[in-house]
Design a protein around this motif. Structure first.
Motif, short mmCIF file in Angstrom:
data_model
loop_
_atom_site.label_atom_id
_atom_site.label_comp_id
_atom_site.label_asym_id
_atom_site.label_seq_id
_atom_site.Cartn_x
_atom_site.Cartn_y
_atom_site.Cartn_z
N TYR A 165 0.83 -1.21 0.00
CA TYR A 165 0.00 0.00 0.00
C TYR A 165 0.87 1.26 0.00
N LEU A 166 1.92 1.24 0.80
CA LEU A 166 2.83 2.38 0.83
C LEU A 166 3.51 2.59 -0.51
N TYR A 167 4.01 1.50 -1.09
CA TYR A 167 4.76 1.60 -2.33
C TYR A 167 3.91 2.01 -3.52
N ASN A 168 2.76 1.38 -3.65
CA ASN A 168 2.01 1.50 -4.90
C ASN A 168 0.71 2.29 -4.83
N THR A 169 0.18 2.50 -3.63
CA THR A 169 -1.02 3.32 -3.50
C THR A 169 -0.66 4.73 -3.04
N LEU A 170 0.13 4.81 -1.98
CA LEU A 170 0.59 6.13 -1.51
C LEU A 170 1.78 6.64 -2.31
N ASN A 171 2.31 5.78 -3.19
CA ASN A 171 3.42 6.14 -4.07
C ASN A 171 4.67 6.55 -3.29
N PHE A 172 4.88 5.92 -2.13
CA PHE A 172 6.10 6.12 -1.35
C PHE A 172 7.08 5.02 -1.77
N ARG A 173 7.76 5.22 -2.88
CA ARG A 173 8.53 4.16 -3.54
C ARG A 173 10.00 4.20 -3.11
N PHE A 174 10.19 3.99 -1.81
CA PHE A 174 11.55 4.04 -1.26
C PHE A 174 11.79 2.81 -0.38
N PRO A 175 12.00 1.65 -0.97
CA PRO A 175 12.17 0.43 -0.18
C PRO A 175 13.39 0.42 0.73
N VAL A 176 14.49 1.03 0.30
CA VAL A 176 15.69 1.05 1.14
C VAL A 176 15.41 1.84 2.42
N PHE A 177 14.77 2.99 2.28
CA PHE A 177 14.43 3.80 3.45
C PHE A 177 13.47 3.05 4.36
N LEU A 178 12.44 2.41 3.77
CA LEU A 178 11.44 1.73 4.59
C LEU A 178 12.05 0.57 5.37
N VAL A 179 12.91 -0.20 4.71
CA VAL A 179 13.59 -1.31 5.40
C VAL A 179 14.46 -0.76 6.53
N THR A 180 15.17 0.32 6.25
CA THR A 180 16.04 0.94 7.26
C THR A 180 15.23 1.42 8.45
N TRP A 181 14.09 2.03 8.18
CA TRP A 181 13.21 2.51 9.24
C TRP A 181 12.68 1.35 10.08
N HIS A 182 12.26 0.27 9.43
CA HIS A 182 11.78 -0.90 10.16
C HIS A 182 12.86 -1.46 11.09
N LEU A 183 14.07 -1.56 10.57
CA LEU A 183 15.18 -2.12 11.35
C LEU A 183 15.55 -1.21 12.52
N THR A 184 15.52 0.09 12.29
CA THR A 184 15.80 1.05 13.37
C THR A 184 14.75 0.94 14.46
N PHE A 185 13.49 0.86 14.06
CA PHE A 185 12.38 0.69 15.01
C PHE A 185 12.56 -0.61 15.78
N ALA A 186 12.95 -1.67 15.08
CA ALA A 186 13.13 -2.97 15.73
C ALA A 186 14.31 -2.95 16.69
N ALA A 187 15.40 -2.27 16.31
CA ALA A 187 16.57 -2.19 17.17
C ALA A 187 16.22 -1.50 18.50
N TYR B 105 11.93 13.95 2.25
CA TYR B 105 11.03 15.01 1.79
C TYR B 105 9.59 14.52 1.68
N GLU B 106 9.41 13.21 1.53
CA GLU B 106 8.08 12.64 1.32
C GLU B 106 7.39 12.24 2.62
N ILE B 107 8.12 12.26 3.73
CA ILE B 107 7.55 11.80 4.99
C ILE B 107 6.32 12.60 5.40
N MET B 108 6.39 13.92 5.28
CA MET B 108 5.27 14.75 5.69
C MET B 108 4.07 14.59 4.77
N ARG B 109 4.32 14.20 3.53
CA ARG B 109 3.21 14.02 2.59
C ARG B 109 2.35 12.82 3.02
N ILE B 110 2.99 11.71 3.37
CA ILE B 110 2.22 10.54 3.76
C ILE B 110 1.87 10.56 5.25
N GLY B 111 2.61 11.31 6.04
CA GLY B 111 2.34 11.43 7.46
C GLY B 111 3.19 10.49 8.31
#
Length: 325
Positions: free
Chosen positions: A52-74, A240-246
Motif C-alpha cells: 500500500y505504501l509503495y504502490n497506492t501512496l506512491n512512497f517508492r523508497f524500499p531502502v528507506f522503509l527497510v532501514t526505518w523498520h530495522l531502526t524501530f526494531a533495534a 522530503y516525502e515523509i510529511m506528505r504521507i504522514g
C-alpha cells in the motif's frame, strides 16, 4: 520480516527467520489456536501495508522503509529487554567480538541485501506473483547446500526440487504482467535469503535464538548497513516525502512489522512443524487472494496449477525435514 522456516519472511516480510526457539522457562506461551490466526493476520498485514505504501501512496523508497523498520526494531528489542522476559534468551548467547565479526556481520549483510531486494520487487510485481516466487527459497537452499557439499542430494529431495521448480516456472509462464527487472530482483532476493539461511546453519549452529533475540542482534547491524547504502540509492528524497504521507503511517507500519516478530516468538513453540507449515501455506493463499481483491492483481489458471504444485513440493520439503531417504 519473519518467516518461520525461514523466511521467511520477510517487510521485514519476513522479518527475521526463526532459528531454534529459546527454551527459557520464563517465556510465556499461547495455544496454537490463538497465536496462529494472530500471526497470519500480522504477517499478511505487513506485506499488504508495505505494498500500500509503495504502490497506492506512491512512497517508492524500499531502502528507506527497510532501514526505518530495522531502526524501530533495534530500539523496540532493547525496550523489551528492559521491560519483559521476551529477550531473556540473549543472556544465553555468548556474543564475543569474534562471533560478531565472523557470524553476525556477514549474515547481517546477506539479510540487508535480501530485505532491500525483496521490498524493491514490490515496485515491479504484484503481491500474488511475489508470493509464488518465494516458494523457490527451499530449492535455492538445497542447491547451495549441494554445491558446497554441506548436504548430500537424494532422490526424494531431487523430486521436491523438480516439483517446486516446475510449479514456479508454470506460475511465471502464466503471469500476465511479467516484468523482467522485478523478476530478477526477486530472484536475487531469494538467492541472498537462501544464502543467509545456509550461513545461519553453518555459523550459528547450536546457538538458541528466538526471532526477537535474533532481531536484537541483527537489527542494529542491518540498519547501519542500510544507512550506508541509502545515500547512494534514494538519497534525501524519502525524507522530503515523509510529511506528505504522514509520520503516523510510518510509525504504524513499523509497529505492525515489530508485532509480527513478537508473535513469532510464541508461534515457534505453539505447534508442530506440520501445523506451522500448513499455517504458512494458508497465509500465502490468503495473501494471494487479498492481492486480487484489494489491489486488483490478476492470476491465471496456469498460475493456480503451477503454484499448487510448488506448494505441494514445499509441504513435502517441510514435513520430511530434508530427509535423505
Amino acid at each position: 520480516m519473519l518467516e518461520v522456516e525461514k523466511d521467511q519472511d520477510e517487510l521485514l516480510p519476513s522479518p527475521v527467520s526463526a532459528t531454534t526457539p529459546s527454551q527459557s522457562k520464563q517465556q510465556p506461551k499461547l495455544s496454537a489456536a490463538m497465536i496462529i490466526p494472530i500471526w497470519i493476520v500480522l504477517s499478511s498485514a505487513v506485506i499488504i501495508y508495505n505494498n500500500y505504501l509503495y504502490n497506492t501512496l506512491n512512497f517508492r523508497f524500499p531502502v528507506f522503509l527497510v532501514t526505518w523498520h530495522l531502526t524501530f526494531a533495534a530500539i523496540g528489542t532493547r525496550v523489551l529487554a528492559r521491560t519483559t522476559h521476551l529477550i531473556d534468551g540473549a543472556k544465553d548467547v555468548n556474543m564475543s567480538k569474534d562471533v560478531f565479526l565472523r557470524s553476525i556481520l556477514p549474515i547481517g549483510l546477506l539479510f540487508s541485501a535480501s530485505l532491500i531486494l525483496s521490498n524493491t520487487a514490490y515496485l515491479y510485481l504484484s503481491v500474488a506473483y511475489i508470493q509464488m516466487l518465494k516458494a523457490f527459497v527451499p530449492v535455492a537452499i538445497l542447491l547451495i547446500s549441494w554445491t558446497f557439499r554441506i548436504h548430500d542430494p537424494s532422490k526424494r529431495l531431487a523430486v521436491i526440487v523438480l516439483m517446486i521448480s516446475s510449479g514456479v516456472a508454470l506460475a511465471s509462464r502464466g503471469e500476465l504482467h511479467f516484468n523482467l527487472i522485478g523478476f530478477l530482483t526477486q530472484a536475487a532476493a531469494v538467492a541472498f535469503e537462501a544464502s543467509r539461511l545456509v550461513m545461519i546453519e553453518i555459523l550459528l549452529h547450536g546457538m538458541k535464538m528466538n526471532p526477537l533475540v535474533s532481531l536484537h542482534y541483527y537489527a542494529p547491524v542491518c540498519a547501519l548497513i542500510n544507512f550506508a547504502v541509502l545515500p547512494f540509492t534514494e538519497g534525501l528524497a524519502p525524507f522530503y516525502e515523509i510529511m506528505r504521507i504522514g509520520p503516523l503511517i510510518l510509525i504504524s507500519n513499523a509497529a505492525v512489522a515489530f508485532l509480527l516478530n513478537i508473535a513469532a516468538v510464541f508461534l515457534v513453540s505453539a505447534g508442530s512443524g506440520l501445523v506451522l507449515t500448513l499455517a504458512g501455506v494458508f497465509k500465502d493463499i490468503l495473501l494471494i487472494t487479498g492481492s486480487v481483491l484489494m489491489f486488483g492483481a490478476m492470476i491465471t489458471p496456469l498460475q493456480v496449477v503451477g503454484y499448487s504444485i510448488a506448494l505441494l513440493g514445499l509441504i513435502l520439503y517441510k514435513t520430511t525435514g530434508g530427509s535423505k531417504k
